[in-house]
Design a protein around this motif. Structure first.
Motif, mmCIF file in Angstrom:
data_model
loop_
_atom_site.group_PDB
_atom_site.id
_atom_site.type_symbol
_atom_site.label_atom_id
_atom_site.label_comp_id
_atom_site.label_asym_id
_atom_site.label_seq_id
_atom_site.Cartn_x
_atom_site.Cartn_y
_atom_site.Cartn_z
ATOM 1 N N MET A 37 57.782 51.878 27.401
ATOM 2 C CA MET A 37 58.646 52.600 26.469
ATOM 3 C C MET A 37 59.205 51.668 25.397
ATOM 4 O O MET A 37 59.258 52.023 24.227
ATOM 5 C CB MET A 37 59.794 53.274 27.220
ATOM 6 N N GLU A 64 44.634 52.979 21.668
ATOM 7 C CA GLU A 64 43.411 52.177 21.719
ATOM 8 C C GLU A 64 42.174 53.071 21.864
ATOM 9 O O GLU A 64 41.054 52.648 21.564
ATOM 10 C CB GLU A 64 43.472 51.184 22.901
ATOM 11 N N LEU A 107 55.564 52.296 18.379
ATOM 12 C CA LEU A 107 55.102 51.503 19.531
ATOM 13 C C LEU A 107 55.968 50.261 19.748
ATOM 14 O O LEU A 107 56.478 49.686 18.786
ATOM 15 C CB LEU A 107 53.647 51.063 19.313
#
Ligand SMILES: C[S@@+](CC[C@H](N)C(=O)[O-])C[C@H]1O[C@@H](n2cnc3c(N)ncnc32)[C@H](O)[C@@H]1O
Length: 200
Positions: A17, A94, A115
């Motif tokens: 997180m 990804e 992110l």
């Protein structure tokens, strides 16, 4: 509801997180404004979380096609419930090259990232960027943020170096003091290999 899911996911997986609370409204406004989304731009959000950035994107740019990647299945489900018009992919960023054909995406104009780069080593940060950069339009722009307190971590300088290797222009915003914790934006433009900076 998504805020509760967010806090539960933080308790379960703090490294994934990378935050103790959802991004605030001021940070969401700043990151979406910095992205300079134009009509028709294909927009990708990385790590949608509780939807702070998604909410602002949908409010400001309801006509733009938006796809959100979110690794947590619970948070992805929360995003789908709250934003039925948004395509939410419950997978790591990804995987973008694997799923882009089924999403019908061959070009990306704007990337907004939530992110937790500062928690990741170079290989993971590079893997995320390299999954996306082949799809970037010459006028593409990527906007992400770091918390001010994380500037002393070596991994922030890794993010900045990796961005500079992949984009001809990387700039930083003034701090967004109203966020908890305060943060600043990294704005990357003109992906390398896509030609010179093209004015919009
Ligand atoms: C800082 S939090 C979310 C920030 C978001 N703006 C918010 O306020 O809720 C980062 C999010 O990225 C997600 N995430 C982490 N690694 C990811 C990856 N490789 N691919 C997609 N999502 C990822 C986490 O599950 C988390 O929800």
């Amino acid at each position: 509801m998504s805020t509760l899911l967010f806090i539960r996911d933080v308790a379960r997986n703090p490294v994934r997180m990378g935050a103790i609370a959802p991004s605030g409204r001021q940070l969401a406004r700043a990151i979406v404004a910095a992205a300079q989304v134009a009509p028709g731009d294909v927009v990708i959000e990385l790590g949608g979380g509780s939807g702070s950035f998604t909410r602002e994107l949908v409010a400001r740019h309801p006509e733009n096609p938006l796809t959100v990647f979110e690794l947590s299945a619970d948070l992805a489900a929360g995003l789908r419930r709250e934003f039925p018009s948004v395509r939410v992919v419950a997978a790591p960023v990804e995987d973008f090259p694997k799923v882009a054909p089924s999403l019908g995406i061959s070009r990306v104009d704007r990337i907004i990232s939530g992110l937790p780069w500062a928690l990741w080593g170079e290989a993971r940060q590079a893997a995320v960027l390299d999954a996306l950069t082949p799809y970037l339009a010459p006028t593409a722009r990527l906007v992400t943020f770091h918390y001010l307190h994380s500037r002393s971590l070596g991994r922030v300088s890794i993010t900045q170096r990796l961005l500079r290797e992949r984009f001809a222009r990387v700039t930083h915003s003034a701090p967004v003091w109203a966020n908890m914790p305060p943060a600043y934006l990294n704005i990357a433009e003109s992906p390398r290999g896509c030609g010179p900076l093209t004015p919009r």
